[in-house]
Scaffold this motif. Structure first.
Motif, short mmCIF file in Angstrom:
data_model
loop_
_atom_site.label_atom_id
_atom_site.label_comp_id
_atom_site.label_asym_id
_atom_site.label_seq_id
_atom_site.Cartn_x
_atom_site.Cartn_y
_atom_site.Cartn_z
N SER A 31 0.84 -1.18 0.00
CA SER A 31 0.00 0.00 0.00
C SER A 31 0.88 1.23 0.00
O SER A 31 1.69 1.43 0.90
N TYR A 32 0.75 2.04 -1.01
CA TYR A 32 1.63 3.18 -1.21
C TYR A 32 1.56 4.17 -0.05
O TYR A 32 2.57 4.73 0.37
N ASN A 33 0.37 4.39 0.46
CA ASN A 33 0.20 5.37 1.53
C ASN A 33 0.84 4.89 2.82
O ASN A 33 0.79 3.71 3.16
N GLY A 34 1.46 5.83 3.53
CA GLY A 34 2.06 5.50 4.81
C GLY A 34 3.51 5.12 4.74
O GLY A 34 4.15 4.89 5.76
N TYR A 35 4.07 5.05 3.54
CA TYR A 35 5.48 4.73 3.40
C TYR A 35 6.30 6.00 3.20
O TYR A 35 5.84 6.96 2.60
N VAL A 38 19.11 12.26 -1.76
CA VAL A 38 18.90 13.45 -2.57
C VAL A 38 17.61 14.16 -2.19
O VAL A 38 17.59 15.35 -1.95
N ALA A 39 16.52 13.39 -2.13
CA ALA A 39 15.22 13.97 -1.83
C ALA A 39 14.33 12.89 -1.24
O ALA A 39 14.47 11.72 -1.60
N ALA A 40 13.41 13.29 -0.36
CA ALA A 40 12.56 12.30 0.30
C ALA A 40 11.21 12.89 0.64
O ALA A 40 11.05 14.11 0.77
N LEU A 41 10.25 11.98 0.75
CA LEU A 41 8.90 12.29 1.20
C LEU A 41 8.59 11.46 2.43
O LEU A 41 8.78 10.24 2.40
N ASP A 42 8.10 12.10 3.50
CA ASP A 42 7.69 11.28 4.63
C ASP A 42 6.25 10.80 4.41
O ASP A 42 5.64 11.10 3.38
N SER A 43 5.72 10.04 5.35
CA SER A 43 4.40 9.44 5.18
C SER A 43 3.28 10.46 5.13
O SER A 43 2.17 10.15 4.70
N ASP A 44 3.55 11.70 5.56
CA ASP A 44 2.56 12.78 5.49
C ASP A 44 2.75 13.64 4.26
O ASP A 44 2.03 14.63 4.08
N GLY A 45 3.73 13.30 3.44
CA GLY A 45 3.95 14.06 2.22
C GLY A 45 4.90 15.23 2.35
O GLY A 45 5.05 16.01 1.41
N HIS A 46 5.53 15.39 3.53
CA HIS A 46 6.50 16.47 3.69
C HIS A 46 7.81 16.10 2.99
O HIS A 46 8.22 14.94 3.00
N THR A 47 8.45 17.10 2.40
CA THR A 47 9.66 16.86 1.62
C THR A 47 10.92 17.26 2.37
O THR A 47 10.91 18.18 3.20
N THR A 48 11.99 16.57 2.05
CA THR A 48 13.32 16.89 2.56
C THR A 48 14.29 16.77 1.41
O THR A 48 14.21 15.82 0.62
N TYR A 49 15.23 17.73 1.31
CA TYR A 49 16.19 17.73 0.21
C TYR A 49 17.62 17.88 0.73
O TYR A 49 17.87 18.55 1.74
N ALA A 50 18.55 17.28 0.00
CA ALA A 50 19.96 17.54 0.26
C ALA A 50 20.26 18.98 -0.15
O ALA A 50 19.66 19.50 -1.10
#
Length: 126
Positions: A28-32, A48-60
């Motif tokens: 299930s895609y959601n929650g990962y 390089v870049a990431a999304l948490d389970s709530d959709g917040h982004t983090t970038y290098a």
């Protein structure tokens, strides 16, 4: 079985753009948490870049303002839009996923992810 398949890599000149895709199946895609990593020859893999389970982004820091991570929940696809590419962006790019909850800088740590794709090569010439 979790499966991640990247595509969209290629060769571009400096200043160009590419969009990478990662098709996700088997869970299930959601929650990962989802992320893009890269590894240049002779160097360690880096987040390089990431999304948490709530959709917040983090970038290098090296890609902030140039790269954008996004997801299409309906299609189970993760994207990485890469603009203003530079030769130092040349690397194999990998998609990663994990069901645990990570936030902030933890999202860019390789050891936080259990599932990986096979990678797609990005080459930027000057």
């Amino acid at each position: 079985q979790v499966r991640l398949v990247e595509s969209g890599g290629g060769s571009v000149q400096a200043g160009g753009s590419l969009r990478l895709s990662c098709e996700v199946s088997g869970y299930s895609y959601n929650g990962y948490c989802m992320a893009w990593f890269r590894q240049a020859p002779g160097k360690e893999r880096e987040g390089v870049a990431a999304l948490d389970s709530d959709g917040h982004t983090t970038y290098a820091e090296s890609v902030k303002g140039r790269f954008a991570i996004s997801q299409d929940n309906a299609k189970n696809i993760l994207y990485l839009q890469m603009n203003s590419l530079q030769p130092e962006d040349t690397a194999m790019y990998y998609c990663a996923a994990d069901s645990r909850v990570w936030v902030g800088s933890l999202l860019l740590q390789e050891r936080r992810y259990n599932y990986w794709g096979q990678g797609t090569q990005v080459t930027v010439s000057s």
